[in-house]
Design a protein around this motif. Structure first.
Motif, PDB file in Angstrom:
ATOM      1  N   ASN A   2      -1.593  -9.461   5.937  1.00  0.00           N
ATOM      2  CA  ASN A   2      -0.983 -10.483   5.220  1.00  0.00           C
ATOM      3  C   ASN A   2       0.148 -10.095   4.509  1.00  0.00           C
ATOM      4  OD1 ASN A   2      -3.545 -11.774   3.916  1.00  0.00           O
ATOM      5  ND2 ASN A   2      -2.321 -13.447   5.744  1.00  0.00           N
ATOM      6  N   MET A   3      -0.228  -8.282   3.979  1.00  0.00           N
ATOM      7  CA  MET A   3       0.966  -8.049   2.640  1.00  0.00           C
ATOM      8  C   MET A   3       1.500  -6.595   3.731  1.00  0.00           C
ATOM      9  SD  MET A   3      -0.090  -7.722  -1.032  1.00  0.00           S
ATOM     10  CE  MET A   3      -1.909  -6.842  -0.741  1.00  0.00           C
ATOM     11  N   LEU A   4       0.691  -6.115   4.611  1.00  0.00           N
ATOM     12  CA  LEU A   4       1.189  -5.410   5.731  1.00  0.00           C
ATOM     13  C   LEU A   4       2.063  -5.811   6.648  1.00  0.00           C
ATOM     14  CD1 LEU A   4      -2.361  -3.047   6.086  1.00  0.00           C
ATOM     15  CD2 LEU A   4       0.644  -2.525   5.485  1.00  0.00           C
ATOM     16  N   ALA A   5       1.414  -7.322   6.375  1.00  0.00           N
ATOM     17  CA  ALA A   5       2.678  -8.216   7.904  1.00  0.00           C
ATOM     18  C   ALA A   5       4.102  -8.859   7.401  1.00  0.00           C
ATOM     19  CB  ALA A   5       2.175  -9.279   8.174  1.00  0.00           C
ATOM     20  N   ALA A   6       4.438  -8.287   5.959  1.00  0.00           N
ATOM     21  CA  ALA A   6       5.923  -8.793   5.892  1.00  0.00           C
ATOM     22  C   ALA A   6       6.188  -7.350   5.058  1.00  0.00           C
ATOM     23  CB  ALA A   6       5.351  -9.577   4.901  1.00  0.00           C
ATOM     24  N   SER A   7       5.696  -6.030   5.313  1.00  0.00           N
ATOM     25  CA  SER A   7       5.979  -5.387   4.474  1.00  0.00           C
ATOM     26  C   SER A   7       7.596  -4.178   5.164  1.00  0.00           C
ATOM     27  CB  SER A   7       5.036  -3.989   4.157  1.00  0.00           C
ATOM     28  OG  SER A   7       4.017  -4.815   3.057  1.00  0.00           O
ATOM     29  N   GLU A   8       8.004  -4.357   4.063  1.00  0.00           N
ATOM     30  CA  GLU A   8       9.388  -2.972   5.106  1.00  0.00           C
ATOM     31  C   GLU A   8       9.119  -2.146   4.958  1.00  0.00           C
ATOM     32  OE1 GLU A   8      13.039  -2.940   7.881  1.00  0.00           O
ATOM     33  OE2 GLU A   8      11.458  -3.942   7.038  1.00  0.00           O
ATOM     34  N   ALA A   9       8.280  -1.191   4.076  1.00  0.00           N
ATOM     35  CA  ALA A   9       7.783  -0.329   4.190  1.00  0.00           C
ATOM     36  C   ALA A   9       6.773  -0.399   2.795  1.00  0.00           C
ATOM     37  CB  ALA A   9       8.659   0.686   3.029  1.00  0.00           C
ATOM     38  N   MET A  10       5.352   1.020   2.935  1.00  0.00           N
ATOM     39  CA  MET A  10       4.107   1.330   1.462  1.00  0.00           C
ATOM     40  C   MET A  10       4.148   2.384   1.112  1.00  0.00           C
ATOM     41  SD  MET A  10       0.836  -0.430   1.886  1.00  0.00           S
ATOM     42  CE  MET A  10      -0.214   0.983   3.327  1.00  0.00           C
TER      43      MET A  10
END
Length: 216
Positions: free
Chosen positions: A95-103
């Motif tokens: 879910n977090m990766l689906a919203a991330s602009e960068a990690m």
């Protein structure tokens, strides 16, 4: 994205924002440039460190600092999301990766352990290792503040599945490093994605609850 803020304002405005989007319908890339993330990291890397990383940690990234940063842009985040959806149960990480602009996967570089160290212990509890963790944490905090200053939401995750050899091997990260955190960076506008603030956000108390002047 924001007008320039004073450091005190940046510190007080930084909040933990866990953004959870639908992993089947991830958010489209917002437009964070790789160059901006690199600028943040260049400044974040001014964090103090007392001891150099051991020589064995300098094979692919040669700096003596006791931390390493592995950068994912929005497209890399979505590619990793697809991989996790197809290969493992990664829980809220998807879910977090689906919203991330960068990690940014932030690791630290422990000193080599003695041979008699238990297999269940990740590293020796030495003063040098303690200072390595402290230095890497300072660099991560710098990154969080710089992203906050620029107007982005941030979340420092322990990483879950992202700390496993499966992921380290996939992205050519040495298994001798230890993940300190996965730093997720999100835009302010996240549509209908869920935003959760840190569980302990309101529990830190006042300065008098965790500090005191010493007396003779």
């Amino acid at each position: 994205m924001n007008d320039h803020l004073k450091l005190k304002d940046v510190l007080n405005s930084r909040v933990t924002s866990k953004v959870l989007a639908d992993p089947i319908k991830p958010l489209p890339p917002y437009g964070l440039e790789r160059s901006e993330v690199d600028e943040w990291l260049s400044s974040a890397g001014q964090a103090p460190f007392h001891h150099q990383a051991e020589r064995s940690h300098k094979a692919s990234l040669s700096s003596p600092v006791p931390w390493r940063m592995y950068k994912f842009d929005a497209l890399n985040c979505r590619e990793l999301l697809t991989y996790l959806n197809e290969n493992t149960d990664a829980g809220k990480i998807c879910n977090m990766l689906a919203a991330s602009e960068a990690m940014v996967l932030a690791t630290w570089t422990p000193d080599a352990a003695n041979d008699d160290l238990s297999e269940n212990i990740l590293f020796e509890g030495t003063e040098r290792n303690m200072e390595h963790v402290a230095a890497a944490s300072a660099a991560v905090q710098n990154l969080l503040l710089l992203a906050t200053e620029a107007g982005w939401r941030t979340y420092w995750s322990t990483g879950g599945v992202l700390r496993t050899p499966q992921i380290f091997n996939r992205y050519n990260i040495s298994n001798s490093e230890i993940l300190l955190g996965a730093i997720f960076i999100y835009p302010q506008d996240v549509g209908d994605a869920e935003i959760r603030k840190g569980k302990l956000c309101d529990a830190r108390g006042n300065v008098s609850d965790w500090s005191r002047w010493v007396t003779n």
